[in-house]
Scaffold this motif. Structure first.
Motif, PDB file in Angstrom:
ATOM      1  N   VAL A  64       0.816  -1.206   0.000  1.00 47.00           N
ATOM      2  CA  VAL A  64       0.000   0.000   0.000  1.00 47.00           C
ATOM      3  C   VAL A  64       0.857   1.266   0.000  1.00 47.00           C
ATOM      4  O   VAL A  64       2.045   1.244   0.344  1.00 47.00           O
ATOM      5  N   ALA A  65       0.220   2.343  -0.446  1.00 48.49           N
ATOM      6  CA  ALA A  65       0.793   3.681  -0.291  1.00 48.49           C
ATOM      7  C   ALA A  65      -0.184   4.448   0.577  1.00 48.49           C
ATOM      8  O   ALA A  65      -1.391   4.379   0.355  1.00 48.49           O
ATOM      9  N   THR A  66       0.336   5.145   1.591  1.00 57.70           N
ATOM     10  CA  THR A  66      -0.575   5.869   2.475  1.00 57.70           C
ATOM     11  C   THR A  66      -0.054   7.262   2.777  1.00 57.70           C
ATOM     12  O   THR A  66       1.128   7.560   2.630  1.00 57.70           O
ATOM     13  N   ILE A  67      -1.002   8.040   3.245  1.00 56.37           N
ATOM     14  CA  ILE A  67      -0.655   9.374   3.717  1.00 56.37           C
ATOM     15  C   ILE A  67      -1.303   9.520   5.080  1.00 56.37           C
ATOM     16  O   ILE A  67      -2.473   9.200   5.254  1.00 56.37           O
ATOM     17  N   ARG A  68      -0.517   9.949   6.067  1.00 52.34           N
ATOM     18  CA  ARG A  68      -1.045   9.959   7.433  1.00 52.34           C
ATOM     19  C   ARG A  68      -0.892  11.353   8.026  1.00 52.34           C
ATOM     20  O   ARG A  68       0.200  11.913   8.032  1.00 52.34           O
ATOM     21  N   GLN A  69      -1.993  11.896   8.516  1.00 50.04           N
ATOM     22  CA  GLN A  69      -1.962  13.236   9.104  1.00 50.04           C
ATOM     23  C   GLN A  69      -2.905  13.327  10.285  1.00 50.04           C
ATOM     24  O   GLN A  69      -3.799  12.497  10.436  1.00 50.04           O
ATOM     25  N   THR A  70      -2.700  14.347  11.055  1.00 55.06           N
ATOM     26  CA  THR A  70      -3.612  14.581  12.165  1.00 55.06           C
ATOM     27  C   THR A  70      -4.614  15.642  11.754  1.00 55.06           C
ATOM     28  O   THR A  70      -4.244  16.781  11.435  1.00 55.06           O
TER      29      THR A  70
ATOM     30  N   VAL B 107     -13.388  17.308  13.495  1.00 55.20           N
ATOM     31  CA  VAL B 107     -14.282  16.446  12.721  1.00 55.20           C
ATOM     32  C   VAL B 107     -14.943  17.227  11.588  1.00 55.20           C
ATOM     33  O   VAL B 107     -15.148  16.709  10.497  1.00 55.20           O
ATOM     34  N   ASP B 108     -15.281  18.481  11.885  1.00 54.43           N
ATOM     35  CA  ASP B 108     -16.017  19.276  10.905  1.00 54.43           C
ATOM     36  C   ASP B 108     -15.313  19.353   9.551  1.00 54.43           C
ATOM     37  O   ASP B 108     -15.916  19.149   8.504  1.00 54.43           O
ATOM     38  N   GLY B 109     -14.040  19.601   9.592  1.00 51.21           N
ATOM     39  CA  GLY B 109     -13.326  19.743   8.333  1.00 51.21           C
ATOM     40  C   GLY B 109     -12.902  18.431   7.702  1.00 51.21           C
ATOM     41  O   GLY B 109     -12.222  18.409   6.685  1.00 51.21           O
ATOM     42  N   MET B 110     -13.285  17.368   8.336  1.00 50.26           N
ATOM     43  CA  MET B 110     -12.837  16.029   7.948  1.00 50.26           C
ATOM     44  C   MET B 110     -12.958  15.740   6.457  1.00 50.26           C
ATOM     45  O   MET B 110     -12.012  15.324   5.806  1.00 50.26           O
ATOM     46  N   LYS B 111     -14.145  16.008   5.935  1.00 51.96           N
ATOM     47  CA  LYS B 111     -14.405  15.610   4.551  1.00 51.96           C
ATOM     48  C   LYS B 111     -13.400  16.261   3.588  1.00 51.96           C
ATOM     49  O   LYS B 111     -12.730  15.578   2.821  1.00 51.96           O
ATOM     50  N   ASP B 112     -13.304  17.598   3.679  1.00 44.85           N
ATOM     51  CA  ASP B 112     -12.386  18.298   2.780  1.00 44.85           C
ATOM     52  C   ASP B 112     -10.949  17.866   3.020  1.00 44.85           C
ATOM     53  O   ASP B 112     -10.177  17.677   2.091  1.00 44.85           O
ATOM     54  N   TYR B 113     -10.639  17.715   4.265  1.00 39.90           N
ATOM     55  CA  TYR B 113      -9.285  17.319   4.638  1.00 39.90           C
ATOM     56  C   TYR B 113      -8.922  15.987   3.986  1.00 39.90           C
ATOM     57  O   TYR B 113      -7.862  15.827   3.387  1.00 39.90           O
ATOM     58  N   ARG B 114      -9.825  15.056   4.093  1.00 42.07           N
ATOM     59  CA  ARG B 114      -9.580  13.727   3.513  1.00 42.07           C
ATOM     60  C   ARG B 114      -9.420  13.821   2.013  1.00 42.07           C
ATOM     61  O   ARG B 114      -8.536  13.192   1.424  1.00 42.07           O
ATOM     62  N   CYS B 115     -10.290  14.610   1.387  1.00 44.40           N
ATOM     63  CA  CYS B 115     -10.191  14.749  -0.069  1.00 44.40           C
ATOM     64  C   CYS B 115      -8.823  15.286  -0.474  1.00 44.40           C
ATOM     65  O   CYS B 115      -8.185  14.781  -1.399  1.00 44.40           O
ATOM     66  N   GLU B 116      -8.388  16.307   0.257  1.00 44.37           N
ATOM     67  CA  GLU B 116      -7.062  16.852  -0.028  1.00 44.37           C
ATOM     68  C   GLU B 116      -5.986  15.780   0.091  1.00 44.37           C
ATOM     69  O   GLU B 116      -5.085  15.652  -0.744  1.00 44.37           O
ATOM     70  N   MET B 117      -6.085  14.999   1.157  1.00 45.90           N
ATOM     71  CA  MET B 117      -5.076  13.961   1.387  1.00 45.90           C
ATOM     72  C   MET B 117      -5.061  12.956   0.237  1.00 45.90           C
ATOM     73  O   MET B 117      -4.014  12.597  -0.293  1.00 45.90           O
ATOM     74  N   TYR B 118      -6.266  12.489  -0.159  1.00 41.33           N
ATOM     75  CA  TYR B 118      -6.338  11.531  -1.262  1.00 41.33           C
ATOM     76  C   TYR B 118      -5.780  12.136  -2.546  1.00 41.33           C
ATOM     77  O   TYR B 118      -5.056  11.494  -3.281  1.00 41.33           O
ATOM     78  N   LYS B 119      -6.129  13.407  -2.780  1.00 37.75           N
ATOM     79  CA  LYS B 119      -5.625  14.068  -3.987  1.00 37.75           C
ATOM     80  C   LYS B 119      -4.104  14.060  -3.997  1.00 37.75           C
ATOM     81  O   LYS B 119      -3.472  13.695  -4.984  1.00 37.75           O
ATOM     82  N   THR B 120      -3.518  14.489  -2.864  1.00 37.42           N
ATOM     83  CA  THR B 120      -2.068  14.493  -2.751  1.00 37.42           C
ATOM     84  C   THR B 120      -1.496  13.105  -3.058  1.00 37.42           C
ATOM     85  O   THR B 120      -0.552  12.948  -3.828  1.00 37.42           O
ATOM     86  N   LEU B 121      -2.120  12.118  -2.452  1.00 31.29           N
ATOM     87  CA  LEU B 121      -1.641  10.744  -2.611  1.00 31.29           C
ATOM     88  C   LEU B 121      -1.690  10.295  -4.063  1.00 31.29           C
ATOM     89  O   LEU B 121      -0.696   9.821  -4.626  1.00 31.29           O
TER      90      LEU B 121
ATOM     91  N   ASP C  82      -6.037  11.171  14.352  1.00 35.27           N
ATOM     92  CA  ASP C  82      -4.906  10.560  13.642  1.00 35.27           C
ATOM     93  C   ASP C  82      -5.453   9.686  12.517  1.00 35.27           C
ATOM     94  O   ASP C  82      -5.982   8.616  12.746  1.00 35.27           O
ATOM     95  N   MET C  83      -5.288  10.154  11.291  1.00 32.18           N
ATOM     96  CA  MET C  83      -5.984   9.563  10.154  1.00 32.18           C
ATOM     97  C   MET C  83      -4.974   9.117   9.108  1.00 32.18           C
ATOM     98  O   MET C  83      -4.085   9.889   8.734  1.00 32.18           O
ATOM     99  N   GLU C  84      -5.119   7.885   8.657  1.00 29.04           N
ATOM    100  CA  GLU C  84      -4.221   7.405   7.613  1.00 29.04           C
ATOM    101  C   GLU C  84      -5.057   6.962   6.427  1.00 29.04           C
ATOM    102  O   GLU C  84      -5.958   6.137   6.564  1.00 29.04           O
TER     103      GLU C  84
END
Lengths: 278, 278
Positions: free
Chosen positions: A131-137, A141-155, A185-187
């Motif tokens: 796997v390839a992952t990106i892990r950030q804190t 919770v509120d910003g979770m959705k956008d945050y995750r999208c950004e992370m996936y995009k970066t990945l 803590d989200m990966e």
DNA sequence: TTGCTCCTCACGTCACGTGAGGTGGC
DNA sequence: TTGCTCCTCACGTCACGTGAGGTGGC
């Protein structure tokens, strides 16, 4: 000399069984009339029949018993076979005990919740995966959705640049077992077909194989809590013990292309210890 | 929409299983291409698949599970079925435990005697029988043979006079469990098809049904001791407990017409208690 | 002649696994 | 055009139970 009916009565077996044993060469009548086809047995064959029945009772197949007779095996061989059988039967009992435990757990569940389960949890083994992952804190919770999208995009951007071919599936790992609202803590990751060179943000590694309890959630993305509750309540009821992080598998495809957050299919996995039963 | 291969991967079942479930109407693909016959599933059906697998794991047959789905049964019904299943599985375990005990006993026997058993002992149930018997105390072992012949003669003569039809088999009952040489309490009898009027010497009654350990001896009449030894040693090893008298069944026919005392076939039965296993 | 016992096929069981032989889509 | 996935039969599994349809001996 006894006709098949008499022999079957004395021997306490059905006529059909005797014919069957004749057919497979396990116990041939001492004589068969060539004209009528009548089978004739002797009282001496009773002993043989009883030996057969005894071995059958111990759990040997007719084929094995036939072999035993042809090879007239040694004491040691027989002892070994018996030990082997003993282990087999013990395992069989073990299997049934686990089944029983599951039945009891389901009964407890019905008594407790007063309804049939909405989620089916089951134990499965998941193999290793590259796997390839990106892990950030994630701060809140509120910003979770956008945050995750950004992370996936970066990945995905990174993987595309490195020309690393994707494979299925996409997933997320929650490193906190409890529900928290801040500094999560989200990966996030995706399976790939070959490892690349890690950077500060992107990691490459082999996600270890696990023996886990798994549940599939079909429905709204906002109700995944129900699935997780069901998962942990099941683990509890079945007296397993969860270990490690929760894996969220995106069976619906990629979070970036999710058209309808009210209709997604996710699988949750959490590793468990299963040495709990007897 | 998923093709069968994808669905089978995600659902962790074989393609053949999915086809089978389609065939028996347990889990039909949401759509089937009329031209190609291709089956298409949706992620929503994963839930259904898991429910099926869960019930299968609990021990229900596919036919039962199909019924469950068609009737979408109530909570109470389901609970009853689970209780029923629980009992079934417990019995199954019990059966296996008994099998295990038999295997262990046979192993002990091999270890102890250093050879394969010469006699096969097994447990069986013998139904009630109407019998006529003659019971006397035989003064010494030496005169036993003639004494017994006289007794049988008296018995058969009496039955013939009374026109009571014989049926099979002839038998003897030893009322002493131990071996004794004098004043042996001996009862000889034969099965009959209707009861007559008893006299001082001849009794008519129903020989009670028993749950017994049984062994068949083929060979010399003078070696029946071997069979009895084997019988009681087996009972001991298997931790049963013998109760009541020993029955000797004359499978070879009538003692009066025995041509060759070196080649007879007898069965010995002794009632046992079987509440010994767990 | 009528029952009784015996006979030989042959299907069914349960949940698929495992070929055989053949067909659409990239 | 070549693999890949999919398809439909259909046999085999294990130890007999259960008819169907027919035949010798009292």
């Amino acid at each position: 000399m006894l006709k098949i009916g008499e022999f079957s009565q004395i021997g306490q077996v059905s006529i059909r069984m005797l014919r069957h044993y004749d057919e497979i060469g396990l116990l041939k009548p001492i004589q068969t009339d060539h004209f009528t086809g009548y089978r004739y047995y002797t009282l001496e064959q009773l002993t043989q029949l009883h030996r057969i029945l005894a071995l059958k009772d111990l759990g040997f197949s007719l084929e094995q018993i036939t072999e035993f007779q042809n090879q007239n095996l040694s004491l040691d061989t027989m002892r070994d076979l018996l030990y082997q059988k003993q282990v087999e039967v013990e395992q069989q009992i073990q299997t049934e005990r686990i089944r029983l435990a599951r039945i009891e757990a389901r009964l407890r569940q019905i008594e407790k919740e007063g309804q049939l389960p909405n989620y089916e949890v089951f134990i499965k083994s998941v193999p290793v995966q590259q796997v390839a992952t990106i892990r950030q804190t994630v701060p809140t919770v509120d910003g979770m959705k956008d945050y995750r999208c950004e992370m996936y995009k970066t990945l995905y951007q990174f993987l595309q640049n490195q020309r690393i071919p994707l494979s299925e599936p996409e997933f997320a790992i929650y490193h906190h077992l409890e529900y928290i609202e801040e500094n999560i803590d989200m990966e996030l990751g995706v399976a790939i077909s070959r490892l690349g060179t890690p950077t500060e943000t992107i990691g490459f590694y082999e996600l270890p194989a696990i023996h886990c309890a798994s549940v599939v959630h079909v429905g709204s993305f906002w109700e995944i809590g129900l699935a997780l509750t069901a998962l942990f309540s099941w683990i509890n009821l079945h007296k397993y013990q969860s270990i490690g992080a929760i894996r969220e598998i995106h069976l619906f495809g990629s979070e970036l292309k999710m058209h309808d957050p009210l209709n997604v299919t996710l699988e949750f996995q959490v590793a468990v210890l299963d040495s709990h039963i007897m």
